[in-house]
Design a protein around this motif. Structure first.
Motif, PDB file in Angstrom:
ATOM      1  N   GLN A  46       0.834  -1.205   0.000  1.00 49.83           N
ATOM      2  CA  GLN A  46       0.000   0.000   0.000  1.00 49.83           C
ATOM      3  C   GLN A  46       0.868   1.254   0.000  1.00 49.83           C
ATOM      4  OE1 GLN A  46      -3.285   0.078  -0.352  1.00 49.83           O
ATOM      5  NE2 GLN A  46      -3.340   2.300  -0.291  1.00 49.83           N
ATOM      6  N   LYS A  49       2.448   1.652  -3.432  1.00 50.74           N
ATOM      7  CA  LYS A  49       1.440   2.057  -4.416  1.00 50.74           C
ATOM      8  C   LYS A  49       1.006   3.511  -4.230  1.00 50.74           C
ATOM      9  CE  LYS A  49      -2.670   0.193  -6.536  1.00 50.74           C
ATOM     10  NZ  LYS A  49      -3.645  -0.866  -6.525  1.00 50.74           N
ATOM     11  N   GLU A  50       0.922   3.949  -2.977  1.00 52.71           N
ATOM     12  CA  GLU A  50       0.461   5.323  -2.711  1.00 52.71           C
ATOM     13  C   GLU A  50       1.549   6.367  -2.919  1.00 52.71           C
ATOM     14  OE1 GLU A  50      -2.545   6.671  -1.578  1.00 52.71           O
ATOM     15  OE2 GLU A  50      -3.475   4.730  -1.966  1.00 52.71           O
ATOM     16  N   TYR A  51       2.792   6.085  -2.479  1.00 54.90           N
ATOM     17  CA  TYR A  51       3.797   7.140  -2.405  1.00 54.90           C
ATOM     18  C   TYR A  51       4.980   6.984  -3.354  1.00 54.90           C
ATOM     19  CZ  TYR A  51       1.238   8.294   1.788  1.00 54.90           C
ATOM     20  OH  TYR A  51       0.247   8.624   2.671  1.00 54.90           O
ATOM     21  N   SER A  54       2.788   4.293  -8.522  1.00 55.04           N
ATOM     22  CA  SER A  54       1.406   3.870  -8.677  1.00 55.04           C
ATOM     23  C   SER A  54       1.316   2.918  -9.863  1.00 55.04           C
ATOM     24  CB  SER A  54       0.517   5.089  -8.909  1.00 55.04           C
ATOM     25  OG  SER A  54      -0.811   4.686  -9.040  1.00 55.04           O
TER      26      SER A  54
END
Length: 186
Positions: A46, A49-51, A54
Motif C-alpha cells: 500500500q 502504491k500510494e507514495y 502507482s
C-alpha cells in the motif's frame, strides 16, 4: 534456544510432513508470524502504491459497498487485500494444514480431524463469497429472502465455533508421554 522464529521456520521445513507431533508453540508461532508478515506485506505494498510508484494491481481483492441515492452511485472501499499478501496467505495454507495435523496428533487425535476443524471455515467462506458477489454485482446467488436479513446470525455462531476450536488447539496441553503418533515434541 527455542524462539518463535525457529518454530515458524520448522513449520516451513516440515511443509509436507504429516507424521509426528507438533507443540502448541509451533502452531501458535506460525499463525502469529503469518498474520504479522501478511500485514507487513499489505502495508508495504500500500505504501509503495500510494507514495512511490502507482501501478495497476490486477490481482488485488477489493471488498466495497455500492450505494445509490438520488441517481448518484457511491462506491465505499471496505477492505483491499493486495497481491503479495494474497499470494503469501495462499502459500501459507499448506504448512498451516501440516502443522495443524501434527498438532492434532499431539492431542492423540487423527490428522483427519482437520476436516472437522475446517467445516465452519468452509461455511464462512461460502457466505463471504455470496456476500462478495452480492456487493460486487448486485445479485443474490442464493435468492433466499430470509437469508439476506439473517445471514449474520448464521455466520457468527460458525465463526465463534471456529475461534474456539483454534483456541483449543493452541492452548490444550498435548499428551506428555508417547502416543501412537510418536514421542512428545517436548
Amino acid at each position: 534456544m527455542d524462539s518463535i522464529i525457529s518454530y515458524f521456520l520448522i513449520c516451513w521445513q516440515k511443509i509436507f510432513d504429516y507424521k509426528g507431533r507438533a507443540r502448541r508453540l509451533e502452531l501458535g508461532s506460525f499463525i502469529l508470524l503469518t498474520i504479522i508478515m501478511a500485514a507487513g506485506f499489505q502495508i508495504t505494498e500500500q505504501f509503495i502504491k500510494e507514495y512511490i510508484y502507482s501501478y495497476s494491481d490486477l490481482l488485488h481483492f477489493d471488498i466495497f459497498n455500492i450505494t445509490t441515492k438520488d441517481d448518484y452511485v457511491t462506491k465505499q472501499h471496505i477492505f483491499t487485500l493486495h497481491t503479495t499478501s494474497y499470494v503469501y496467505l495462499l502459500l501459507s495454507i499448506i504448512p498451516l494444514l501440516s502443522t495443524t495435523a501434527r498438532r492434532l496428533q499431539d492431542l492423540n487425535k487423527s490428522k483427519y480431524w482437520i476436516l472437522y476443524l475446517l467445516f465452519p471455515f468452509w461455511m464462512i467462506l461460502i457466505a463471504f463469497i455470496g456476500l462478495f458477489i452480492k456487493l460486487k454485482f448486485g445479485t443474490d446467488i442464493l435468492n433466499i429472502p430470509w437469508l439476506e436479513k439473517y445471514w449474520l446470525y448464521i455466520i457468527v455462531p460458525f465463526l465463534l465455533y471456529e475461534i474456539l476450536l483454534i483456541l483449543k488447539l493452541l492452548f490444550q496441553e498435548g499428551e506428555s508421554e508417547e502416543n501412537q503418533y510418536g514421542q512428545s515434541p517436548k
